[in-house]
Design a protein around this motif. Structure first.
Motif, short mmCIF file in Angstrom:
data_model
loop_
_atom_site.label_atom_id
_atom_site.label_comp_id
_atom_site.label_asym_id
_atom_site.label_seq_id
_atom_site.Cartn_x
_atom_site.Cartn_y
_atom_site.Cartn_z
N LEU A 31 -6.35 6.89 -2.00
CA LEU A 31 -6.21 5.43 -1.90
C LEU A 31 -7.55 4.71 -2.00
CD1 LEU A 31 -3.62 5.32 1.05
CD2 LEU A 31 -3.14 5.30 -1.39
N GLU A 32 -8.47 5.06 -1.11
CA GLU A 32 -9.72 4.30 -1.02
C GLU A 32 -10.56 4.28 -2.31
OE1 GLU A 32 -11.02 5.85 2.72
OE2 GLU A 32 -10.06 4.22 3.83
N PRO A 33 -10.53 5.36 -3.13
CA PRO A 33 -11.30 5.27 -4.37
C PRO A 33 -10.78 4.18 -5.32
CG PRO A 33 -10.74 7.55 -3.88
CD PRO A 33 -9.98 6.70 -2.91
N TYR A 34 -9.53 3.77 -5.16
CA TYR A 34 -8.92 2.81 -6.09
C TYR A 34 -8.66 1.44 -5.48
CZ TYR A 34 -7.98 7.18 -8.49
OH TYR A 34 -8.12 8.40 -9.09
N VAL A 35 -8.39 1.44 -4.17
CA VAL A 35 -7.95 0.21 -3.52
C VAL A 35 -8.88 -0.13 -2.37
CG1 VAL A 35 -6.03 -0.93 -2.32
CG2 VAL A 35 -5.53 0.78 -4.07
N GLU A 36 -9.29 -1.39 -2.27
CA GLU A 36 -10.02 -1.84 -1.10
C GLU A 36 -8.98 -2.05 -0.01
OE1 GLU A 36 -12.67 -5.44 -1.06
OE2 GLU A 36 -13.50 -4.33 -2.79
N LEU A 37 -8.67 -0.98 0.72
CA LEU A 37 -7.56 -1.03 1.67
C LEU A 37 -7.78 -2.12 2.71
CD1 LEU A 37 -6.42 2.58 2.64
CD2 LEU A 37 -5.21 0.88 1.25
N ASN A 38 -6.78 -2.97 2.86
CA ASN A 38 -6.83 -4.02 3.86
C ASN A 38 -5.69 -3.74 4.82
OD1 ASN A 38 -6.80 -6.36 5.32
ND2 ASN A 38 -6.47 -7.74 3.57
N THR A 39 -6.00 -2.99 5.90
CA THR A 39 -4.92 -2.66 6.83
C THR A 39 -5.28 -3.12 8.24
OG1 THR A 39 -5.72 -0.48 7.55
CG2 THR A 39 -4.39 -0.54 5.53
N GLU A 40 -4.25 -3.40 9.03
CA GLU A 40 -4.46 -3.60 10.46
C GLU A 40 -4.04 -2.28 11.09
OE1 GLU A 40 -3.96 -7.67 11.90
OE2 GLU A 40 -2.77 -6.80 13.51
N TYR A 41 -5.00 -1.59 11.67
CA TYR A 41 -4.80 -0.20 12.09
C TYR A 41 -4.30 -0.10 13.53
CZ TYR A 41 -6.02 4.69 13.16
OH TYR A 41 -6.00 6.00 13.54
N TYR A 42 -3.22 0.68 13.71
CA TYR A 42 -2.72 0.98 15.06
C TYR A 42 -2.63 2.49 15.20
CZ TYR A 42 -1.66 -3.92 15.41
OH TYR A 42 -1.78 -5.27 15.46
N ASP A 43 -3.24 3.02 16.24
CA ASP A 43 -3.23 4.46 16.42
C ASP A 43 -2.04 4.87 17.29
OD1 ASP A 43 -3.68 7.09 16.79
OD2 ASP A 43 -5.67 6.89 17.71
N LEU A 44 -0.97 5.34 16.63
CA LEU A 44 0.21 5.77 17.37
C LEU A 44 0.17 7.26 17.71
CD1 LEU A 44 1.21 2.94 16.83
CD2 LEU A 44 3.38 3.84 16.07
N GLY A 45 -1.00 7.87 17.51
CA GLY A 45 -1.18 9.25 17.97
C GLY A 45 -0.89 9.30 19.47
N GLY A 341 2.35 -5.58 -2.61
CA GLY A 341 2.04 -6.16 -3.91
C GLY A 341 3.11 -7.15 -4.36
N GLU A 342 4.37 -6.79 -4.15
CA GLU A 342 5.47 -7.69 -4.55
C GLU A 342 5.41 -8.99 -3.77
OE1 GLU A 342 8.62 -4.09 -5.51
OE2 GLU A 342 9.17 -5.59 -3.99
N LEU A 343 5.24 -8.87 -2.46
CA LEU A 343 5.24 -10.07 -1.62
C LEU A 343 4.04 -10.96 -1.92
CD1 LEU A 343 6.39 -8.64 1.85
CD2 LEU A 343 7.78 -9.82 0.14
N ASP A 344 2.91 -10.35 -2.27
CA ASP A 344 1.68 -11.11 -2.53
C ASP A 344 1.48 -11.43 -4.01
OD1 ASP A 344 1.34 -10.65 0.14
OD2 ASP A 344 -0.34 -9.26 -0.06
N GLU A 345 2.45 -11.03 -4.84
CA GLU A 345 2.31 -11.17 -6.30
C GLU A 345 1.00 -10.58 -6.79
OE1 GLU A 345 3.18 -15.21 -7.35
OE2 GLU A 345 5.20 -15.08 -6.48
N ASN A 346 0.76 -9.36 -6.33
CA ASN A 346 -0.45 -8.64 -6.67
C ASN A 346 -0.04 -7.49 -7.61
OD1 ASN A 346 -2.75 -7.06 -6.72
ND2 ASN A 346 -3.16 -7.22 -4.52
N SER A 347 -0.01 -7.77 -8.91
CA SER A 347 0.57 -6.79 -9.84
C SER A 347 -0.29 -5.53 -9.96
CB SER A 347 0.82 -7.42 -11.20
OG SER A 347 -0.41 -7.87 -11.72
N SER A 348 -1.60 -5.65 -9.79
CA SER A 348 -2.38 -4.41 -9.92
C SER A 348 -2.13 -3.47 -8.75
CB SER A 348 -3.88 -4.68 -10.11
OG SER A 348 -4.30 -5.77 -9.37
N LEU A 349 -1.76 -4.03 -7.59
CA LEU A 349 -1.43 -3.17 -6.45
C LEU A 349 -0.10 -2.45 -6.72
CD1 LEU A 349 -2.59 -2.37 -3.70
CD2 LEU A 349 -1.25 -4.21 -2.67
N CYS A 350 0.87 -3.17 -7.28
CA CYS A 350 2.16 -2.55 -7.63
C CYS A 350 1.94 -1.47 -8.68
CB CYS A 350 3.14 -3.58 -8.19
SG CYS A 350 3.64 -4.81 -6.99
N GLN A 351 1.09 -1.78 -9.65
CA GLN A 351 0.83 -0.80 -10.70
C GLN A 351 0.16 0.46 -10.13
OE1 GLN A 351 -2.41 -1.40 -13.50
NE2 GLN A 351 -0.96 -1.18 -15.19
#
Ligand code: NAP
Ligand code: MG
Length: 403
Positions: A31-45, A341-351
């Motif tokens: 993931l990270e090599p291609y996408v600037e991951l924007n996540t809100e992280y929760y550790d459910l460990g 991607g669909e919700l944000d109309e971010n077609s490169s993320l969908c691709q």
């Protein structure tokens, strides 16, 4: 290559054991090599759930309400053995149960279909997604052993004290009786989740009960589905070119066996329990099954259907090599990224999500797979890869798609 940007965060729920190890590899290598991951992280460990008295699970579910899309790693559901292993303060409930009840959702399970892993049912070409209603019926029943002759009745006492009675049976000898219930609100949420998910995946919905025999109970399910469909979804379905179809459960079973797949089969609680095991085992492997929780309010939480693969984790801890299948976890990520991607109309993320899935399937189709699949594949002389090697093989195929 410039990395793909995400405008809105995705809720990321980390988990336990072997799947936690895979989670990190998938993020770093795929993931990270291609996408600037924007996540809100929760550790459910489990350790952090214990530290926060499980508040982190509640926070993660609330974040899902806020951002609408989440991806979850498999997590341990504590039992007596885990109490000792992790020195738990209490036996916390299953995170999936907590999240499901907070989001009021329905779980949809779908197999990942790939050449080389053939379903037992020859004509199944596309996945069959099973939606199981997760409330009531026989799972919340009241039962009675009837020792001998006597009358069993159902009694409803309304708020003003008026009683309505129905005879269940006049027993002339010993027997058994049971009472069960469901709630219109829960059936409505189930129906809306099914219709929402159908629109989101462009698949038909089949719904089945036994309303010819259960003229009030099952018939209520049928009526609620039809009513919500007509009032809220008919137009959108027609626009999307998909259909809603109701039939009796026995007819549905017969049709499913003859069908090609590619639809959502909505089932009442018991039918869904039984049929989901049949459908998933006929498609091949638990490690190739994805799961998405869909709420009637339009929240989506993606995960793998399998657990934390404890046995492999203990091997990993001993420094032994593991060959754990990461496909369902990769597809949990692609499902969530595509929805984001669909919700944000971010077609490169969908691709990107499409390409990562394609690269994963291509890896298996070329004969490179983990041990669980090598044991059941119809391909000759498969190459068995370890957990990391498989992910790196997917990476190679993904790089080709981005070359
Ligand atoms: P599991 O993780 O589903 O694994 C059971 C067995 O199935 C494994 O030992 C392995 O067989 C095979 N398997 C499952 N997933 C695989 C994969 N990705 N790659 C290769 N083989 C795979 O179930 P478990 O070990 O009984 O449960 C472990 C923990 O998971 C429990 O604490 C349970 O509470 C939790 N769990 C969580 C979820 C969830 O978060 N959604 C769901 C179910 C269970 P072999 O050992 O024969 O290789
Ligand atoms: Mg079951």
């Amino acid at each position: 290559m410039e990395r793909i940007k995400m405008t809105t965060p995705l809720v990321e729920m980390d988990g336990d054991e072997m799947t936690r190890i895979l989670w990190k590899m998938i993020k770093e290598d795929l993931l990270e090599p291609y996408v600037e991951l924007n996540t809100e992280y929760y550790d459910l460990g489990l350790e952090y759930r214990n530290e926060t008295n499980d508040q982190v699970t509640v926070d993660a579910a609330n974040a899902t309400k806020k951002y609408k899309v989440a991806v979850k790693c498999a997590t341990i559901t504590p039992n007596a053995a885990r109490m000792d292993e992790y020195h738990l303060k209490e036996m916390y409930k299953s995170p999936n149960g907590t999240i499901r009840s907070m989001l009021d959702g329905t779980v949809f399970r779908a197999p990942i279909v790939v050449k080389g892993i053939e379903p037992c049912v020859k004509n199944w070409k596309k996945p069959i997604t099973l939606a199981r209603h997760a409330y009531g019926d026989v799972y919340k029943n009241t039962e009675m052993v009837i020792p001998g002759p006597g009358k069993v009745e159902l009694v409803y006492t309304s708020a003003d004290g008026t009683e309505t009675r129905e005879l269940v049976h006049n027993f002339t000898g010993a027997g058994v009786a049971q009472g069960m219930h469901n709630l219109n609100g829960s059936i409505e949420s189930f129906a809306r989740s099914c219709f929402e998910y159908a629109l989101s995946t462009k698949q038909d919905v089949w719904f089945s009960t036994k309303d010819t025999i259960s003229k009030k109970y099952d018939h209520t399910f049928k009526d609620i589905f039809q009513d919500i469909y007509d009032k809220e979804y008919k137009e959108a379905f027609e626009k999307a070119g998909i259909t809603y179809f109701y039939t009796l459960i026995d007819d549905a079973v017969a049709r499913v066996m003859k069908a090609e797949g590619g639809f959502i089969w909505a089932c009442k609680n018991y039918d869904g329990d039984v049929m989901s095991d049949m459908v998933s085992s006929a498609f091949g492997s638990l490690a190739m099954m994805t799961s998405v929780l869909v709420s009637p309010h339009g929240y989506f939480e993606y995960e793998a259907a399998h657990g934390t693969v404890q046995r492999h984790y203990y091997k990993h801890l001993k420094g032994e090599e593991t060959s754990t299948n990461s496909v369902a976890t990769i597809f949990a990520w692609t499902g969530a990224l595509r929805k984001r991607g669909e919700l944000d109309e971010n077609s490169s993320l969908c691709q990107f999500a499409d390409r990562l899935e394609k690269a994963t399937l291509a890896t298996i189709e070329k004969g490179e797979m983990t041990k669980d699949l090598a044991l059941i594949t119809s391909l000759e002389n498969p190459t068995v890869l370890n957990s990391r090697e498989f992910i790196l093989a997917v990476r190679k195929n993904l790089d080709v798609l981005y070359a």
